[in-house]
Design a protein around this motif. Sequence first.
Motif, PDB file in Angstrom:
ATOM      1  N   UNK A   3       0.691  -1.303  -0.143  1.00 31.97           N
ATOM      2  CA  UNK A   3      -0.071   0.039  -0.015  1.00 31.97           C
ATOM      3  C   UNK A   3       0.922   1.186   0.029  1.00 31.97           C
ATOM      4  N   UNK A   4       0.294   2.223  -0.533  1.00 35.15           N
ATOM      5  CA  UNK A   4       1.056   3.543  -0.570  1.00 35.15           C
ATOM      6  C   UNK A   4       1.382   4.054   0.952  1.00 35.15           C
ATOM      7  N   UNK A   5       2.758   4.376   1.053  1.00 30.55           N
ATOM      8  CA  UNK A   5       3.192   4.940   2.303  1.00 30.55           C
ATOM      9  C   UNK A   5       3.604   3.906   3.361  1.00 30.55           C
ATOM     10  N   UNK A   6       3.247   2.761   3.062  1.00 33.54           N
ATOM     11  CA  UNK A   6       3.678   1.694   4.156  1.00 33.54           C
ATOM     12  C   UNK A   6       5.173   1.516   4.248  1.00 33.54           C
ATOM     13  N   UNK A   7       6.062   1.632   3.097  1.00 33.23           N
ATOM     14  CA  UNK A   7       7.512   1.465   3.130  1.00 33.23           C
ATOM     15  C   UNK A   7       8.103   2.619   3.888  1.00 33.23           C
ATOM     16  N   UNK A   8       7.311   4.044   3.662  1.00 32.93           N
ATOM     17  CA  UNK A   8       8.322   4.857   4.317  1.00 32.93           C
ATOM     18  C   UNK A   8       7.948   4.840   5.791  1.00 32.93           C
ATOM     19  N   UNK A  51       6.015 -13.729   1.511  1.00 28.41           N
ATOM     20  CA  UNK A  51       5.353 -12.614   0.998  1.00 28.41           C
ATOM     21  C   UNK A  51       6.235 -11.240   1.797  1.00 28.41           C
ATOM     22  N   UNK A  52       6.252 -11.399   3.022  1.00 32.72           N
ATOM     23  CA  UNK A  52       7.034 -10.492   4.036  1.00 32.72           C
ATOM     24  C   UNK A  52       8.354 -10.344   3.510  1.00 32.72           C
ATOM     25  N   UNK A  53       8.993 -11.705   3.619  1.00 34.77           N
ATOM     26  CA  UNK A  53      10.563 -11.551   3.144  1.00 34.77           C
ATOM     27  C   UNK A  53      10.683 -10.791   1.766  1.00 34.77           C
ATOM     28  N   UNK A  54       9.856 -11.261   0.748  1.00 33.19           N
ATOM     29  CA  UNK A  54       9.871 -10.823  -0.626  1.00 33.19           C
ATOM     30  C   UNK A  54       9.741  -9.059  -0.676  1.00 33.19           C
ATOM     31  N   UNK A  55       8.729  -8.589  -0.017  1.00 35.71           N
ATOM     32  CA  UNK A  55       8.369  -7.245  -0.057  1.00 35.71           C
ATOM     33  C   UNK A  55       8.951  -6.268   0.894  1.00 35.71           C
ATOM     34  N   UNK A  56       9.111  -6.923   2.045  1.00 39.72           N
ATOM     35  CA  UNK A  56       9.877  -6.275   3.112  1.00 39.72           C
ATOM     36  C   UNK A  56      11.179  -6.816   3.837  1.00 39.72           C
ATOM     37  N   UNK A  57      12.217  -7.178   2.963  1.00 38.89           N
ATOM     38  CA  UNK A  57      13.555  -7.901   3.213  1.00 38.89           C
ATOM     39  C   UNK A  57      13.965  -7.079   4.622  1.00 38.89           C
ATOM     40  N   UNK A  58      14.329  -7.850   5.638  1.00 34.92           N
ATOM     41  CA  UNK A  58      15.145  -7.247   6.913  1.00 34.92           C
ATOM     42  C   UNK A  58      14.082  -6.445   7.565  1.00 34.92           C
TER      43      UNK A  58
END
Length: 212
Positions: A88-93, A119-126
């Motif tokens: 979702x927009x803004x989540x990475x930030x 999914x978490x390891x692929x989209x949000x590594x570490x």
Amino acid sequence: MHSVDGWIFDLDGTLVDSLPAIAMGLNHALASEGHPVYEEVTVRSFIGDGIEMLIARALPDHPEGRAAVFERFRDWYINGWRLGTVVYPGIDYVLQTLQTRGAVLAVLSNKPHRFTVEIVESLFPGVFDVVLGQRDGVPHKPDPAGLREILEHESWIAKTSGMIGDSTVDLETALHAGITSIAVTWGYHDRARLEAMKPDAIVQRAEDLLEL
């Protein structure tokens, strides 16, 4: 509301929009077994309680066919989740900012553990310290067993920990565990249903989480 130091996020409808992939996978499985398929907007209302309940809601009058559809869905989703799952927009930030602040981050999902971790390891590594999906022998949300496991694993204090999610299931889980409940409105449950649960906070944009 207490300030939050330990952040426990739901996955589908909170961190990622996985509805397109779930709808594609479900309809593939249903069609493969000769059942009618659903519009994406209808599948949206099925999400939140794990794959078994997703399929039960899709086949309310055919319990005998659910096991075969489950197998078809699981086999498709192994690779198919990538076709329709986006952050979702803004989540990475938000996650990067929370990390900078020294917050501890976790994921608790009713999606099968294997898919949740992938999914978490692929989209949000570490990014996340603990990632838990639905596992055999562990009750899924709204039972607080998984949430309490995270609290114990990280030695978190309940009053400074929060569950962030888009569904009433997430809010019930927080209530049962005695931690802060934070509802997000960009997911799969409408705002009226979330407000009826009287969460500690409701946010409309991911960035609003940083103000809590």
